[in-house]
Scaffold this active site. Structure first.
Site, PDB file in Angstrom:
ATOM      1  N   ALA B 309       0.842  -1.200   0.000  1.00 16.67           N
ATOM      2  CA  ALA B 309       0.000   0.000   0.000  1.00 16.67           C
ATOM      3  C   ALA B 309       0.874   1.247   0.000  1.00 16.67           C
ATOM      4  O   ALA B 309       1.942   1.274   0.612  1.00 16.67           O
ATOM      5  CB  ALA B 309      -0.887  -0.015   1.237  1.00 16.67           C
ATOM      6  N   ASP B 311      -0.059   4.541   1.395  1.00 15.32           N
ATOM      7  CA  ASP B 311      -1.238   4.977   2.133  1.00 15.32           C
ATOM      8  C   ASP B 311      -1.542   6.459   1.959  1.00 15.32           C
ATOM      9  O   ASP B 311      -2.633   6.889   2.296  1.00 15.32           O
ATOM     10  CB  ASP B 311      -1.142   4.592   3.608  1.00 15.32           C
ATOM     11  N   GLY B 318      -5.582  12.327   4.610  1.00 14.61           N
ATOM     12  CA  GLY B 318      -6.698  13.235   4.826  1.00 14.61           C
ATOM     13  C   GLY B 318      -8.023  12.521   4.634  1.00 14.61           C
ATOM     14  O   GLY B 318      -8.896  12.558   5.500  1.00 14.61           O
ATOM     15  N   TYR B 395      -5.444  -0.419   9.788  1.00 19.60           N
ATOM     16  CA  TYR B 395      -4.289   0.176  10.455  1.00 19.60           C
ATOM     17  C   TYR B 395      -4.532   1.648  10.768  1.00 19.60           C
ATOM     18  O   TYR B 395      -5.236   2.333  10.050  1.00 19.60           O
ATOM     19  CB  TYR B 395      -3.073   0.056   9.525  1.00 19.60           C
ATOM     20  N   GLU B 396      -3.885   2.139  11.834  1.00 19.81           N
ATOM     21  CA  GLU B 396      -3.969   3.553  12.178  1.00 19.81           C
ATOM     22  C   GLU B 396      -2.586   4.196  12.164  1.00 19.81           C
ATOM     23  O   GLU B 396      -1.611   3.629  12.692  1.00 19.81           O
ATOM     24  CB  GLU B 396      -4.559   3.722  13.590  1.00 19.81           C
ATOM     25  N   TYR B 397      -2.529   5.370  11.590  1.00 14.99           N
ATOM     26  CA  TYR B 397      -1.335   6.206  11.682  1.00 14.99           C
ATOM     27  C   TYR B 397      -1.730   7.492  12.382  1.00 14.99           C
ATOM     28  O   TYR B 397      -2.690   8.157  11.963  1.00 14.99           O
ATOM     29  CB  TYR B 397      -0.785   6.544  10.299  1.00 14.99           C
ATOM     30  N   HIS B 445       6.443  -6.892   7.714  1.00 14.24           N
ATOM     31  CA  HIS B 445       6.343  -5.861   6.678  1.00 14.24           C
ATOM     32  C   HIS B 445       7.207  -4.677   7.058  1.00 14.24           C
ATOM     33  O   HIS B 445       7.731  -4.599   8.161  1.00 14.24           O
ATOM     34  CB  HIS B 445       4.872  -5.432   6.526  1.00 14.24           C
ATOM     35  N   ASP B 454      10.472  21.868   2.980  1.00 19.39           N
ATOM     36  CA  ASP B 454      10.757  22.909   1.995  1.00 19.39           C
ATOM     37  C   ASP B 454      11.165  24.162   2.772  1.00 19.39           C
ATOM     38  O   ASP B 454      10.313  24.869   3.301  1.00 19.39           O
ATOM     39  CB  ASP B 454       9.495  23.138   1.151  1.00 19.39           C
ATOM     40  N   ASP B 596      16.958  27.091  -4.465  1.00 15.64           N
ATOM     41  CA  ASP B 596      15.693  26.746  -3.819  1.00 15.64           C
ATOM     42  C   ASP B 596      15.639  25.226  -3.776  1.00 15.64           C
ATOM     43  O   ASP B 596      15.489  24.547  -4.800  1.00 15.64           O
ATOM     44  CB  ASP B 596      14.523  27.321  -4.624  1.00 15.64           C
ATOM     45  N   HIS B 607       8.622  -4.185  10.663  1.00 16.08           N
ATOM     46  CA  HIS B 607       7.757  -4.678  11.735  1.00 16.08           C
ATOM     47  C   HIS B 607       7.710  -6.202  11.722  1.00 16.08           C
ATOM     48  O   HIS B 607       7.050  -6.806  10.886  1.00 16.08           O
ATOM     49  CB  HIS B 607       6.353  -4.080  11.580  1.00 16.08           C
TER      50      HIS B 607
END
Lengths: 671, 671
Positions: B309, B311, B318, B395-397, B445, B454, B596, B607
């Site tokens: 994935a 993600d 979002g 899964y949660e991030y 994984h 930036d 720049d 993991h």
């Protein structure tokens, strides 16, 4: 299963009490038939009972081991370091020997005497006069343990780095105005050995004649000097409220919190130590401690090459610990623990509140949201922090053991305080450090710590240290046609020694108990180390820096357990010439697989100094962790009550959110 | 110096509003003369204005750049991904093009359609019937973005991994009972492409006939299922009280806190983004974001080799963000920010509270005690946390930007949620993962993140990325007779590319502005990166895993800035065959010194799963930091008010401290 027998008695690993220090002092004095002032005491600390006896007592109904004290002392008039082991149960001096080739750690009495001798010495004063200091200047000195540069030196030496302060304020920065004098004193005779001067240029050259001080404004941190107006005004108070009190219970030095139980030990050398650590009644660690820390400086100019402190062995995180008070180092509900030290004349002195313990909220501990219905479970990451602050002259180390509800234990170090400063001619730069204020050089240096982990997973003294590595499957197209596969290879460590991290292979060291197999995963019960990957000592194997502390050369060390092998660089580091710790223990030809084994982790930082580190340095934080791996059959924090607004009582920010700031009220950017 | 002109208007980098999403949708619909249902909308997000124009506007009195929207869409009946850039100021479609070889990210509408198609397909149902599930079993499926294994594949495919739940509880673990079916569907046609079955043994072999399900108890995290009695009882509430409110102010999406000011941006792809970040009025960063994250799995068995994935690019931090509420993710005083997404039929939909912001106390920020008089100054480490939780199926991030008072900015990721589970025959083990519950394999994984920084240090677009290394002085006995010296060598990076960390040399990457020299240290103003040293991608350069995201192969990337080069693996990662991001941008032959420039940091974790990670995994936390280095002339937190018990209101633990627990009341150790 016998019940633990220490419940109504002190734990055998409790630190010495005031009465015990007093008793040890008396027993030694009467044994030596010394007059009251015949002994110069340096250290009285617990001599820990043999592990085998302690485990017998704790887990197998054995009798309580005798309480014993370890004493470092001198007979007055003698320079020879003496050691005695006092049996407090039998009131006998059980062992007594000398260490004539070693120097004991620094004690406060001699520190004050050297300080005074330097400040009052006519030759030093004569040199200071040449500086033509302003009349309000106070001259200060910090006697430094004398880093080794001569294998034959046997005197007890201190190098006194000198500074001035221009304010009477109690927090005037003592390190902002270094002066180019660093007299060497003999701590036994209090004689001036050499009135060394400091180079202020790019090489070893020193001014033939001490030159008048080039005035410069000190950089201050004192609120009194800076004044109210210098502070930012928009920091609002943040309070931690525990309306039902803390989640921990204390029984003397024994603590119970969220399935953990442990004894808060403490030594003059190490500060706080965790003993006999259990989770949910299952033994994990016999002893968890910070074992040593050394700070070599990277400036070759004389006498800076000597700067290499061993802040545990030379000074002691316990001896230099701050007495803490409410509102300083912690928020919320705080428990404090005292320490005890011995005065030079053998009296116990309580060091109040040298260890604090409190709970913190570390954000989210785990979370899952069912995306199909948005139902969410959140567990917060409540932690228990057992912490001390050691002030080693200019520098502060904040050492914390942090436990959490997922059965992890973290060892956290925050480095702060004031960087060690040396004078430099204004406008100059040298390759060995950064100019952090006009006339002030902060030399680049390393801090290398060594934590010691003595495991007893599930109560068994037979454990193995192993490491896992992740290796891609290569050239096995039948098995892995798309090349995505990787394997975990496990290597048990069979011989003592130093081992390296290897991030490229995800090398992970773990403690396993080969006799206990996880019923779910089929893997042995274990705890894995999350290390702090760090540059190791840069100084080569021939240097005193290296030879005095070989723990600095590798990240991981494995030794077979022996009683009294607690300190990575050996018992006496002050002016040591050779490491008498891991250098010997990790070099023995013996099996460590499925044995009583000890894991050591060396980590730290190479500190390239910045102006931002002055006058007081914002913390640099290092956290190593020990986490269960196949020790439990599911997430050990699955039983933590879910986060709940009824208890959390968070409040909502609404003001201003939907308006824009009126024109002209934002600061103009400074570009 | 002109005042910033956005004060009474939205910041040009504010995310699109509800009205703007609506307008973009209308403009495109009317431009295409489409009936209401002629367009299938996927994404409408801000198309950021050119950096040059924005900086002109912000700092040089230029006019406000036009607001624009980036739209991903399909014409109904067509499989071709279309992109439009809509100018909201002129109501024009400014640019319109197709990307027939690419797949756009997953959207919720198609996710639901595929989910439904799978659950209702007669062939799938026929296979499920063979499992002979108990009557209360609910069959679930998670359509997964289809990792690439064929360069010629052009269909839009989802692999539906399937599970059962035995409870109607809204938080029944959806991943504890995997079943050996993983049908592949075409998301455009909703046709079953292949009714793939899963291997449950050690090799690719699958059961010829789907066998009856081997009953096993699910491992649950739902408080409802576990019941009151299963929870630990001794966790007392801990509340954060801010009696005077928070220290931050918000003006729309603009935030001011402790000398920081910044705009809380947000995109469907990245979640929260920090724009136009200043400290004490001095510009630091134009944009700070999490750019990409990929999760390749290490199991070579078909179809697991496809599990990779992206993600952010495939789903979006979002789009998958949780709507937060008081008491869940934060303590204290919380501000929330909304997001907006477009529905398939072109309507804006508010995603409430997808970003939360609050202050935390992170312990000691700095401390120094004058050991001569015990006077102590402590500054607490107040931090501002801007956070989101992305739930990407199982899964949660938890992504957080954390600012502190020493002008440090930290990017913190907490990985939690439920590991991806696959069925395994009970009693078996395979080398590719760990059995975390009976019949449940959690495949090993990697998670590799890429943060994008930036910089505009002091407002200049000309910055340089350089790295410092610490090297011992070797064989210079005249200079360094004792071998303690080391030097810091600085290497400016002149060409774009990928660079490696080297802990053995303390290699430290930093952003410097060569035109601005620190008056104290004589060094250029800079910010240094404290990275997360991590194993990089194990899959070799020929694999799709590697070729789809080369950011995974090196820890540091340096590119020359170009508008729209925001996403490390390129714009379209779903079923991508080649990286169209850093693979191209880091390969251009152009100067990046004093230009720049953009700094990218790849980090993560390999993991190796544990039973302790199930049912929900305790957080693994990764923190990278950007810290000033020669940017300020002293500790930027020297002006923070000192810690004070009058404001902190800590409380003292006294109960029980000096007694021992009565005999027999401690739990018996379990050994």
């Amino acid at each position: 299963m016998p019940a633990r027998s220490f419940k109504s008695a002190p734990h055998p690993l409790d630190p010495l009490t005031v009465d015990e220090v007093q008793a040890a002092s008396h027993i030694l004095q009467s044994h030596l038939r010394c007059a009251d002032n015949g002994i110069k005491f340096k250290v009285i600390d617990l001599a820990e009972p043999p592990k085998a006896l302690t485990l017998q007592y704790l887990y197998h109904n054995g009798s309580a081991p005798n309480r014993k004290a370890r004493v470092y002392y001198h007979l007055k008039g003698s320079q020879t370091l003496l050691i005695a082991i006092i049996n407090l149960n039998t009131s006998e001096v059980e062992k007594k020997y000398d260490a004539p080739a070693s120097q004991g750690p620094v004690d406060w009495d001699e520190f004050e005497l050297v300080n005074k001798a330097c400040n009052e010495h006519p030759d030093v004063k004569a040199e200071i006069a040449k500086l033509k200091l302003p009349p309000n200047a106070r001259v200060l000195n910090d006697p430094w343990a004398f880093g080794t540069d001569d294998a034959n030196e046997r005197r007890r030496l201190f190098q006194c780095y000198m500074y001035i302060a221009l304010s009477e304020d109690g927090e005037a920065n003592h390190y902002s105005l270094p002066i180019p004098l660093a007299p060497i004193f003999d701590a036994h005779t209090l004689e001036l050995v050499e009135l060394q001067k400091l180079p202020m240029g790019t090489d070893n050259e020193i001014d033939e004649e001490t030159q008048p001080w080039d005035p410069v404004k000190p950089v201050e941190y004192s609120a009194g000097i800076l004044g109210e107006d210098s502070f930012r005004k928009d920091l609002k108070p943040l309070q931690v409220i525990q309306p039902q009190g803390p989640s921990f219970k204390t029984f003397g030095r024994r603590v119970e919190w969220q399935k953990w139980s442990f004894t808060v030990g403490w030594t003059l050398r190490e500060g706080p130590v965790l003993h006999d650590v259990l989770y949910d009644g299952r033994p994990l660690f016999y002893r968890v401690s910070m074992s040593e820390m050394t700070v070599p400086y990277g400036d070759p100019r004389t006498p800076y090459h000597r700067k290499q402190a061993f802040d545990l062995g030379d000074s002691g995180f316990g001896l230099t610990s701050n007495s803490l008070s409410l509102g300083c180092d912690c928020l919320g509900h705080i428990a404090y623990f005292n320490g005890v030290r011995v005065t030079g004349d053998g009296k116990p002195m309580v060091m109040p509140n040298v260890v604090c313990m409190h709970e913190i909220d570390d954000g989210i501990g785990w979370k899952h949201t069912n995306f199909r219905n948005q139902k969410s479970s959140v567990v917060r990451n409540r932690q228990l922090v057992i912490q001390c602050t050691a002030t080693v002259a200019n520098y502060e180390y904040i050492l914390a053991f942090v436990l959490d509800q997922a059965a992890n234990i973290h060892i956290e170090v925050r480095a702060t305080g004031i960087v060690s400063t040396m004078p430099i001619r204004q406008g100059l730069q040298v390759p060995w450090g950064t100019v952090v204020a006009p006339g002030v050089l902060a030399v680049n240096h390393q801090h290398i710590f060594c934590a010691r982990i003595d495991p007893i997973l599930d109560g068994d003294s037979k454990n193995t240290i192993a490491y896992d590595e992740c290796h891609p499957v290569v050239d096995e197209p039948d098995l892995d046609p798309y090349g995505c596969a990787f394997r975990v290879n496990t290597t048990p460590i069979e011989t003592p020694g130093g081992y390296e991290l290897d991030i490229t292979k995800n090398r992970t060291f773990k403690i396993i108990n080969e006799a206990r197999i996880n019923t779910v995963s089929g893997q042995p019960h274990g705890y894995k180390l999350h290390p702090v990957p760090s540059q190791m000592l840069m100084m080569g194997p021939k240097t005193f820096n290296f030879r005095r502390g070989i723990f600095t050369s590798k990240a991981i060390w494995v030794t077979k357990y022996n009683d009294d092998e607690l300190w990575a660089s050996g018992e006496f580091t002050n002016q040591s010439r050779e490491d008498t710790g891991l250098a010997l223990w990790a070099n023995r030809n013996e099996n460590v697989k499925n044995e009583d084994v000890v894991l050591w982790h060396s980590f730290g930082v190479t500190h390239i100094t910045r102006p931002e580190d002055f006058p007081v340095m914002p913390i640099e934080k290092f956290v190593m962790s020990l986490k269960p791996a196949n020790f439990f059959e599911e997430n050990p924090s699955n039983d933590v009550p879910r986060s709940d607004q009824n208890l959390n009582k968070s409040t909502l920010h609404t003001a201003e959110t939907h308006c824009h700031r009126p024109r002209g009220t934002e600061d103009t950017p400074k570009i």
